[in-house]
Design a protein around this motif. Structure first.
Motif, PDB file in Angstrom:
ATOM      1  N   ARG A 160       0.944  -1.450  -0.350  1.00 35.51           N
ATOM      2  CA  ARG A 160      -0.107   0.027  -0.442  1.00 35.51           C
ATOM      3  C   ARG A 160       0.547   1.208   0.234  1.00 35.51           C
ATOM      4  NH1 ARG A 160      -3.214   3.608   1.892  1.00 35.51           N
ATOM      5  NH2 ARG A 160      -5.402   3.672   1.248  1.00 35.51           N
ATOM      6  N   GLY A 176      -7.376 -10.802  -3.347  1.00 37.46           N
ATOM      7  CA  GLY A 176      -7.429  -9.818  -4.757  1.00 37.46           C
ATOM      8  C   GLY A 176      -6.434  -9.268  -5.280  1.00 37.46           C
ATOM      9  N   LEU A 177      -5.944  -9.913  -4.710  1.00 39.68           N
ATOM     10  CA  LEU A 177      -4.373  -8.999  -4.969  1.00 39.68           C
ATOM     11  C   LEU A 177      -3.455 -10.128  -7.123  1.00 39.68           C
ATOM     12  CD1 LEU A 177      -2.818  -7.777  -2.112  1.00 39.68           C
ATOM     13  CD2 LEU A 177      -4.364  -6.304  -3.325  1.00 39.68           C
ATOM     14  N   LEU A 202      -1.495  -7.545  -9.542  1.00 37.92           N
ATOM     15  CA  LEU A 202      -1.859  -5.835  -8.857  1.00 37.92           C
ATOM     16  C   LEU A 202      -0.359  -4.888  -9.343  1.00 37.92           C
ATOM     17  CD1 LEU A 202      -2.480  -3.767  -7.108  1.00 37.92           C
ATOM     18  CD2 LEU A 202      -0.840  -4.607  -5.303  1.00 37.92           C
ATOM     19  N   SER A 223      -5.753   2.856  -8.842  1.00 32.91           N
ATOM     20  CA  SER A 223      -6.853   1.652  -8.527  1.00 32.91           C
ATOM     21  C   SER A 223      -6.389   0.885  -8.027  1.00 32.91           C
ATOM     22  CB  SER A 223      -6.790   0.943  -9.497  1.00 32.91           C
ATOM     23  OG  SER A 223      -7.613   1.773 -10.484  1.00 32.91           O
ATOM     24  N   ALA A 224      -5.231   0.469  -7.157  1.00 28.87           N
ATOM     25  CA  ALA A 224      -4.539  -0.451  -6.309  1.00 28.87           C
ATOM     26  C   ALA A 224      -4.531  -0.147  -4.698  1.00 28.87           C
ATOM     27  CB  ALA A 224      -2.782  -0.471  -6.160  1.00 28.87           C
ATOM     28  N   ASP A 267      -7.118   0.602  -3.388  1.00 29.87           N
ATOM     29  CA  ASP A 267      -8.855   0.408  -3.391  1.00 29.87           C
ATOM     30  C   ASP A 267      -8.412  -1.616  -2.622  1.00 29.87           C
ATOM     31  OD1 ASP A 267     -10.029   2.321  -3.512  1.00 29.87           O
ATOM     32  OD2 ASP A 267     -11.354   2.471  -5.347  1.00 29.87           O
ATOM     33  N   ARG A 268      -7.869  -2.157  -4.181  1.00 32.70           N
ATOM     34  CA  ARG A 268      -7.492  -3.650  -3.882  1.00 32.70           C
ATOM     35  C   ARG A 268      -6.733  -3.760  -2.679  1.00 32.70           C
ATOM     36  NH1 ARG A 268      -5.927  -5.493  -9.397  1.00 32.70           N
ATOM     37  NH2 ARG A 268      -5.567  -7.595  -8.270  1.00 32.70           N
ATOM     38  N   GLU A 319      -9.319  -3.578  -0.055  1.00 24.94           N
ATOM     39  CA  GLU A 319     -10.057  -4.248   0.261  1.00 24.94           C
ATOM     40  C   GLU A 319      -9.223  -5.885   1.055  1.00 24.94           C
ATOM     41  OE1 GLU A 319     -11.863  -5.182  -3.623  1.00 24.94           O
ATOM     42  OE2 GLU A 319     -12.726  -3.296  -2.708  1.00 24.94           O
ATOM     43  N   ALA A 320      -8.437  -6.542   0.034  1.00 24.04           N
ATOM     44  CA  ALA A 320      -7.546  -7.246   0.843  1.00 24.04           C
ATOM     45  C   ALA A 320      -7.012  -6.962   2.213  1.00 24.04           C
ATOM     46  CB  ALA A 320      -5.995  -7.295  -0.132  1.00 24.04           C
TER      47      ALA A 320
END
Length: 181
Positions: free
Chosen positions: A42, A119-120, A123, A133-134, A136-137, A140-141
């Motif tokens: 992140r 969900g990665l 990535l 965009s990454a 948000d993913r 979520e992860a």
């Protein structure tokens, strides 16, 4: 003899529940490391989303992200106890026999925690748009990992409670047997 058998079964059930707790603690440790890896990615995404970086610098951040994803996947494969893998998706649960009778068991839910499962997969932080965009993913992860850790903590608490209950039952059974003998 029947009472002694029940007494020994209760003690074994308590040891089984302790084995379950140990298993959960190993899984929790792995999930904690995975959480750290996702948080690191992140940071890479936040850096790459900054307009002050050029494509060359984003390329380095993308390489660091790919290597971190590889480590996350390796960790999901290496997280095991007694040859039972916890986080690779090969098992959906682990049954702990935490009572003296056939129906006295507890299932610990196991979830895959590799990059695809959280969900990665694929990535990218290679461009500024990809990095945005990454974020948000990655959030979520993190939620997926937090949820799995919470489920495991709840299972650990249930097994600790079972150990206490089994201990009391075993003591009462032993005391009853001593009075009868």
């Amino acid at each position: 003899e029947r009472v002694r058998s029940q007494f020994e079964s209760l003690y074994q059930a308590g040891r089984n529940a302790q084995d379950g707790i140990n298993f959960v603690e190993i899984a929790q440790g792995s999930l904690s490391q995975m959480t750290d890896l996702v948080q690191r990615m992140r940071v890479f995404a936040l850096q790459s989303a900054n307009g002050a970086y050029d494509d060359g610098q984003r390329g380095y951040l993308q390489r660091a992200t790919v290597l971190t994803l590889d480590e996350l996947d390796a960790l999901s494969r290496r997280s095991h106890a007694n040859d039972v893998n916890m986080l690779d998706g090969s098992r959906s649960n682990l049954r702990i026999q935490n009572g003296a009778n056939a129906g006295d068991g507890f299932d610990i839910a196991l979830r895959a925690a590799d990059s695809d499962s959280i969900g990665l997969g694929d990535l990218s932080v290679a461009t500024q748009d990809d990095a945005v965009s990454a974020l948000d993913r990655l959030d979520e992860a993190l939620e997926v990992l937090f949820e799995h850790r919470a489920e495991l903590a709840a299972a650990q608490n249930q097994m600790a409670s079972a150990i206490e209950t089994l201990g009391v039952s075993a003591e009462n059974t032993q005391a009853s047997h001593a009075r009868i003998s």
